[in-house]
Design a protein around this motif. Sequence first.
Motif, PDB file in Angstrom:
ATOM      1  N   VAL A 131       0.807  -1.126  -0.001  1.00  0.00           N
ATOM      2  CA  VAL A 131      -0.226   0.007   0.067  1.00  0.00           C
ATOM      3  C   VAL A 131       0.795   1.219  -0.028  1.00  0.00           C
ATOM      4  CG1 VAL A 131      -1.865   1.262   1.130  1.00  0.00           C
ATOM      5  CG2 VAL A 131      -1.637  -1.077   1.541  1.00  0.00           C
ATOM      6  N   ARG A 132       0.569   2.332  -0.891  1.00  0.00           N
ATOM      7  CA  ARG A 132       0.953   3.511  -0.925  1.00  0.00           C
ATOM      8  C   ARG A 132       0.244   4.412   0.008  1.00  0.00           C
ATOM      9  NH1 ARG A 132       0.899   6.001  -5.516  1.00  0.00           N
ATOM     10  NH2 ARG A 132       2.841   7.346  -5.253  1.00  0.00           N
ATOM     11  N   VAL A 133       0.759   5.235   0.787  1.00  0.00           N
ATOM     12  CA  VAL A 133       0.084   6.375   1.739  1.00  0.00           C
ATOM     13  C   VAL A 133       0.873   7.494   1.844  1.00  0.00           C
ATOM     14  CG1 VAL A 133       1.188   4.985   3.902  1.00  0.00           C
ATOM     15  CG2 VAL A 133      -0.985   6.449   4.208  1.00  0.00           C
ATOM     16  N   GLY A 134       0.203   8.770   1.820  1.00  0.00           N
ATOM     17  CA  GLY A 134       0.801   9.950   2.032  1.00  0.00           C
ATOM     18  C   GLY A 134       0.556  10.326   3.507  1.00  0.00           C
ATOM     19  N   VAL A 135       1.725  10.840   4.221  1.00  0.00           N
ATOM     20  CA  VAL A 135       1.753  11.074   5.606  1.00  0.00           C
ATOM     21  C   VAL A 135       1.980  12.664   5.712  1.00  0.00           C
ATOM     22  CG1 VAL A 135       2.049   8.996   6.324  1.00  0.00           C
ATOM     23  CG2 VAL A 135       3.764  10.331   5.900  1.00  0.00           C
ATOM     24  N   LEU A 136       1.313  13.281   6.712  1.00  0.00           N
ATOM     25  CA  LEU A 136       1.530  14.665   6.969  1.00  0.00           C
ATOM     26  C   LEU A 136       1.363  14.835   8.559  1.00  0.00           C
ATOM     27  CD1 LEU A 136       0.128  17.578   5.050  1.00  0.00           C
ATOM     28  CD2 LEU A 136       0.052  17.819   7.597  1.00  0.00           C
ATOM     29  N   SER A 137       2.698  15.794   9.104  1.00  0.00           N
ATOM     30  CA  SER A 137       2.641  16.299  10.437  1.00  0.00           C
ATOM     31  C   SER A 137       2.461  17.752  10.660  1.00  0.00           C
ATOM     32  CB  SER A 137       3.875  15.890  11.261  1.00  0.00           C
ATOM     33  OG  SER A 137       3.951  16.067  12.357  1.00  0.00           O
ATOM     34  N   ALA A 138       1.758  18.271  11.183  1.00  0.00           N
ATOM     35  CA  ALA A 138       1.307  19.545  11.425  1.00  0.00           C
ATOM     36  C   ALA A 138       1.149  20.158  12.666  1.00  0.00           C
ATOM     37  CB  ALA A 138      -0.151  19.860  10.363  1.00  0.00           C
ATOM     38  N   HIS A 139       1.324  21.436  12.872  1.00  0.00           N
ATOM     39  CA  HIS A 139       1.014  22.141  14.017  1.00  0.00           C
ATOM     40  C   HIS A 139       0.356  23.513  13.596  1.00  0.00           C
ATOM     41  CE1 HIS A 139       2.959  23.579  18.315  1.00  0.00           C
ATOM     42  NE2 HIS A 139       1.636  23.886  18.260  1.00  0.00           N
ATOM     43  N   LEU A 140      -0.898  23.422  13.967  1.00  0.00           N
ATOM     44  CA  LEU A 140      -1.523  24.803  13.449  1.00  0.00           C
ATOM     45  C   LEU A 140      -1.588  25.972  14.543  1.00  0.00           C
ATOM     46  CD1 LEU A 140      -4.674  23.175  11.936  1.00  0.00           C
ATOM     47  CD2 LEU A 140      -2.446  23.341  11.137  1.00  0.00           C
ATOM     48  N   SER A 141      -1.889  27.028  13.847  1.00  0.00           N
ATOM     49  CA  SER A 141      -1.674  28.632  14.426  1.00  0.00           C
ATOM     50  C   SER A 141      -2.609  28.462  15.837  1.00  0.00           C
ATOM     51  CB  SER A 141      -2.123  29.449  13.383  1.00  0.00           C
ATOM     52  OG  SER A 141      -1.937  30.797  13.961  1.00  0.00           O
ATOM     53  N   LEU A 142      -1.898  29.268  16.677  1.00  0.00           N
ATOM     54  CA  LEU A 142      -2.737  29.953  17.686  1.00  0.00           C
ATOM     55  C   LEU A 142      -4.094  30.670  17.557  1.00  0.00           C
ATOM     56  CD1 LEU A 142       0.291  30.406  20.257  1.00  0.00           C
ATOM     57  CD2 LEU A 142      -1.379  28.746  20.564  1.00  0.00           C
ATOM     58  N   ASP A 162      -1.494  12.384  -4.651  1.00  0.00           N
ATOM     59  CA  ASP A 162      -1.697  11.234  -5.506  1.00  0.00           C
ATOM     60  C   ASP A 162      -1.533   9.853  -4.942  1.00  0.00           C
ATOM     61  OD1 ASP A 162      -2.370  10.177  -8.261  1.00  0.00           O
ATOM     62  OD2 ASP A 162      -0.340  10.350  -8.881  1.00  0.00           O
ATOM     63  N   VAL A 163      -2.030   9.660  -4.129  1.00  0.00           N
ATOM     64  CA  VAL A 163      -1.932   8.281  -3.266  1.00  0.00           C
ATOM     65  C   VAL A 163      -3.215   7.846  -2.755  1.00  0.00           C
ATOM     66  CG1 VAL A 163       0.482   8.726  -2.442  1.00  0.00           C
ATOM     67  CG2 VAL A 163      -1.522   9.580  -1.376  1.00  0.00           C
ATOM     68  N   PRO A 164      -3.620   6.557  -2.879  1.00  0.00           N
ATOM     69  CA  PRO A 164      -4.775   5.992  -2.513  1.00  0.00           C
ATOM     70  C   PRO A 164      -5.071   6.394  -0.806  1.00  0.00           C
ATOM     71  CG  PRO A 164      -3.173   4.128  -3.203  1.00  0.00           C
ATOM     72  CD  PRO A 164      -2.483   5.445  -3.040  1.00  0.00           C
ATOM     73  N   TYR A 165      -4.261   6.753   0.013  1.00  0.00           N
ATOM     74  CA  TYR A 165      -4.576   6.832   1.235  1.00  0.00           C
ATOM     75  C   TYR A 165      -3.777   7.907   1.613  1.00  0.00           C
ATOM     76  CZ  TYR A 165      -6.820   2.177   0.816  1.00  0.00           C
ATOM     77  OH  TYR A 165      -7.174   1.084   0.360  1.00  0.00           O
ATOM     78  N   VAL A 166      -4.197   8.683   2.690  1.00  0.00           N
ATOM     79  CA  VAL A 166      -3.459   9.714   3.517  1.00  0.00           C
ATOM     80  C   VAL A 166      -3.812   9.670   5.088  1.00  0.00           C
ATOM     81  CG1 VAL A 166      -3.251  11.326   1.558  1.00  0.00           C
ATOM     82  CG2 VAL A 166      -5.319  11.552   3.067  1.00  0.00           C
ATOM     83  N   VAL A 167      -2.824   9.923   5.710  1.00  0.00           N
ATOM     84  CA  VAL A 167      -2.800  10.055   6.968  1.00  0.00           C
ATOM     85  C   VAL A 167      -2.290  11.398   7.737  1.00  0.00           C
ATOM     86  CG1 VAL A 167      -2.268   9.044   9.459  1.00  0.00           C
ATOM     87  CG2 VAL A 167      -2.784   7.667   7.369  1.00  0.00           C
ATOM     88  N   ALA A 168      -2.901  12.225   8.509  1.00  0.00           N
ATOM     89  CA  ALA A 168      -2.363  13.442   8.978  1.00  0.00           C
ATOM     90  C   ALA A 168      -2.602  13.206  10.486  1.00  0.00           C
ATOM     91  CB  ALA A 168      -2.756  14.563   8.289  1.00  0.00           C
ATOM     92  N   ALA A 169      -1.689  13.695  11.198  1.00  0.00           N
ATOM     93  CA  ALA A 169      -1.890  13.966  12.577  1.00  0.00           C
ATOM     94  C   ALA A 169      -1.086  15.274  13.121  1.00  0.00           C
ATOM     95  CB  ALA A 169      -1.005  12.745  13.309  1.00  0.00           C
ATOM     96  N   GLY A 170      -1.624  16.047  14.046  1.00  0.00           N
ATOM     97  CA  GLY A 170      -0.890  16.977  14.655  1.00  0.00           C
ATOM     98  C   GLY A 170      -1.816  17.774  15.932  1.00  0.00           C
ATOM     99  N   ASP A 171      -1.037  18.653  16.267  1.00  0.00           N
ATOM    100  CA  ASP A 171      -1.498  19.793  17.409  1.00  0.00           C
ATOM    101  C   ASP A 171      -2.432  20.563  16.520  1.00  0.00           C
ATOM    102  OD1 ASP A 171      -1.794  21.657  19.372  1.00  0.00           O
ATOM    103  OD2 ASP A 171       0.138  21.915  19.846  1.00  0.00           O
ATOM    104  N   ILE A 172      -3.794  20.771  16.860  1.00  0.00           N
ATOM    105  CA  ILE A 172      -4.389  21.697  15.973  1.00  0.00           C
ATOM    106  C   ILE A 172      -4.933  22.819  16.807  1.00  0.00           C
ATOM    107  CG2 ILE A 172      -6.877  21.602  14.886  1.00  0.00           C
ATOM    108  CD1 ILE A 172      -5.043  19.184  14.102  1.00  0.00           C
ATOM    109  N   ASN A 173      -4.323  22.784  18.028  1.00  0.00           N
ATOM    110  CA  ASN A 173      -4.722  24.055  18.912  1.00  0.00           C
ATOM    111  C   ASN A 173      -5.916  24.492  19.071  1.00  0.00           C
ATOM    112  OD1 ASN A 173      -2.337  25.190  20.262  1.00  0.00           O
ATOM    113  ND2 ASN A 173      -1.266  25.588  18.236  1.00  0.00           N
TER     114      ASN A 173
END
Length: 259
Positions: A131-142, A162-173
């Motif tokens: 499986v191909r998966v796109g991943v992203l780590s983020a920390h959003l603004s205050l 351009d992948v079948p699945y994506v997963v993102a995780a982060g501090d959404i604030n």
Amino acid sequence: MDLPVDVPAALPPLPCSRTEPDGSAVVRVLGYNVRSLRDDEEALVRVIRACAPDLVFIQEAPRFFRWRKHAARLASKTDLVVLSGGATAAGPLLLCSLRAFVERTQDVLLPLRPGEHRRGFATAVVRIGGVRVGVLSAHLSLRAGERYAQAGMLLERLAGMDVPYVVAAGDINEGPEGSAFRRLAGELQDCWAVAPWGGEHTWVRAGGPGRRIDAVFASRGVEVLGGGVPVGLPGVSVADLRAATDHYPVLAALRLPAG
């Protein structure tokens, strides 16, 4: 830090990582704000190792003097490798196990508002099992307005992978009631909401109630097997959760179907 943590009465087992005969992949992903490793690093390492993640989405990684050395040390102590991010993404960092085959990585800096903290995304495309998966780590603004705009940028970045699945995780604030959080949950699966497991609250203001401001999100088609704060997981103690940083991590088990 003597922060309260909501302890579930009984914690059901969370599926372990595996590759199924048809190439589908069960993965463990961990989102964690580590506060620049300013607290008890050994407690942090114990928590990460006990979670046995395939992918770790870090926020507030060290960004200044010898930041690469600090990221490499944390990866080494947790039997992981640095995938992407760090200072070049303004704090978000991705770590992975050797189970992940890396196709590409990209660090993204977001527009800078004068007087505000620089924000960015650490991104990658990996293959696990078949499986191909796109991943992203983020920390959003205050700031609420800027947060909402950054949530849109996050979704645009994922859509362009351009992948079948994506997963993102982060501090959404902000919590699930916030407009940025709702924007993300409108397009992606909020793992805690879909399959709650473990504890809920990831951050506690001194003297105030707990809040869920950190989250793991997955695209439609990903089977969410469980997600939440791993309090009660074997090897994860409340003492280590409190000592490691001022946020609690979010651990999720996901099944990525092949084909």
